[in-house]
Design an enzyme around this catalytic site. Structure first.
Site, PDB file in Angstrom:
ATOM      1  N   GLY A  39       0.841  -1.190   0.000  1.00  0.00           N
ATOM      2  CA  GLY A  39       0.000   0.000   0.000  1.00  0.00           C
ATOM      3  C   GLY A  39       0.875   1.237   0.000  1.00  0.00           C
ATOM      4  O   GLY A  39       1.951   1.249  -0.597  1.00  0.00           O
ATOM      5  N   CYS A  40       0.458   2.251   0.687  1.00  0.00           N
ATOM      6  CA  CYS A  40       1.192   3.513   0.753  1.00  0.00           C
ATOM      7  C   CYS A  40       2.588   3.286   1.325  1.00  0.00           C
ATOM      8  O   CYS A  40       2.734   2.696   2.389  1.00  0.00           O
ATOM      9  CB  CYS A  40       0.417   4.498   1.621  1.00  0.00           C
ATOM     10  SG  CYS A  40       1.304   6.027   1.911  1.00  0.00           S
ATOM     11  N   PHE A  41       3.609   3.781   0.634  1.00  0.00           N
ATOM     12  CA  PHE A  41       4.968   3.553   1.112  1.00  0.00           C
ATOM     13  C   PHE A  41       5.284   4.298   2.395  1.00  0.00           C
ATOM     14  O   PHE A  41       6.213   3.940   3.106  1.00  0.00           O
ATOM     15  CB  PHE A  41       6.024   3.804   0.043  1.00  0.00           C
ATOM     16  CG  PHE A  41       5.966   5.103  -0.715  1.00  0.00           C
ATOM     17  CD1 PHE A  41       5.510   6.283  -0.165  1.00  0.00           C
ATOM     18  CD2 PHE A  41       6.415   5.127  -2.026  1.00  0.00           C
ATOM     19  CE1 PHE A  41       5.481   7.468  -0.882  1.00  0.00           C
ATOM     20  CE2 PHE A  41       6.411   6.308  -2.762  1.00  0.00           C
ATOM     21  CZ  PHE A  41       5.942   7.479  -2.185  1.00  0.00           C
ATOM     22  N   TRP A  42       4.539   5.329   2.738  1.00  0.00           N
ATOM     23  CA  TRP A  42       4.761   6.003   4.020  1.00  0.00           C
ATOM     24  C   TRP A  42       4.535   5.020   5.170  1.00  0.00           C
ATOM     25  O   TRP A  42       5.243   5.050   6.167  1.00  0.00           O
ATOM     26  CB  TRP A  42       3.823   7.186   4.194  1.00  0.00           C
ATOM     27  CG  TRP A  42       3.972   8.297   3.203  1.00  0.00           C
ATOM     28  CD1 TRP A  42       5.056   8.572   2.404  1.00  0.00           C
ATOM     29  CD2 TRP A  42       3.002   9.291   2.902  1.00  0.00           C
ATOM     30  NE1 TRP A  42       4.813   9.682   1.645  1.00  0.00           N
ATOM     31  CE2 TRP A  42       3.557  10.145   1.918  1.00  0.00           C
ATOM     32  CE3 TRP A  42       1.719   9.552   3.370  1.00  0.00           C
ATOM     33  CZ2 TRP A  42       2.868  11.246   1.408  1.00  0.00           C
ATOM     34  CZ3 TRP A  42       1.024  10.642   2.856  1.00  0.00           C
ATOM     35  CH2 TRP A  42       1.604  11.479   1.886  1.00  0.00           C
ATOM     36  N   CYS A  43       3.524   4.166   5.014  1.00  0.00           N
ATOM     37  CA  CYS A  43       3.196   3.187   6.055  1.00  0.00           C
ATOM     38  C   CYS A  43       4.260   2.110   6.172  1.00  0.00           C
ATOM     39  O   CYS A  43       4.736   1.814   7.275  1.00  0.00           O
ATOM     40  CB  CYS A  43       1.860   2.506   5.749  1.00  0.00           C
ATOM     41  SG  CYS A  43       0.435   3.609   5.710  1.00  0.00           S
TER      42      CYS A  43
END
Length: 180
Positions: A14-18
């Site tokens: 999913g989101c790479f920030w996570c």
């Protein structure tokens, strides 16, 4: 003292920030870079990735010390901190750029990924089937600087509080013995 060769792992959850925020906290993980892989154009920009038309996944590239944390342990953290049963979706993030994927760097990583997925399926760890893609690693493109170390720099933002904080809490609960 001998220089130990670090290994590389490339994961999309999913989101790479996570995913970056989760893996930065693990003992033995020396470096985490947010970026893009698995697509059709060279050097894509974030604004192109979020359209979903390039075929890239938001991913992280991890450099890890295999004497401190194994590839299998990285995969277990990966599967515990995102939903590998939703095709091209993680919570409100929808599109192929948010797919669950393991990009292996050698045959050993490929076999270990398949083995872990088979074990999780056999043990019925999830209500629905795992749809995580297992593909050979291709070119990895580092995301723009504002996407690096995002969670640590922007914890006050609502996205970080509502989406990433629960993942970090889960990591702390399930893998406290693996944290820095």
């Amino acid at each position: 003292m001998e220089d130990l060769e670090l290994k590389k792992a490339t994961l999309a959850g999913g989101c790479f920030w996570c995913t970056e925020a989760v893996f930065q906290r693990l003992e033995g993980v020396e470096k985490v870079i947010s970026g893009f892989t698995g697509g059709s154009i060279k050097n894509p920009a974030y604004r192109e990735i979020i359209t979903g038309r390039t075929g890239h996944a938001e991913a992280i590239e991890i450099e890890f010390n295999p004497t401190k944390i194994s590839y299998e342990e990285l995969l277990l953290v990966f599967f515990s901190t995102h939903d590998p049963t939703t095709l091209n979706r993680q919570q409100n993030d929808v599109g192929t750029q948010y797919r669950s994927a393991i990009f292996y760097h050698d045959e050993e990583q490929k076999l270990k990924a398949e083995e872990v997925i088979a074990l999780l399926e056999k043990e019925e760890m999830f209500k629905n089937p795992i749809v995580t893609e297992v593909s050979e690693a291709s070119a990895f493109y580092q995301a723009e600087q504002e996407h690096q170390d995002f969670y640590n720099q922007h914890r006050q933002q609502p996205y970080c509080q509502y989406i990433i904080d629960p993942k970090i809490n889960k990591l702390n609960k399930l893998f406290s013995d693996k944290l820095k």
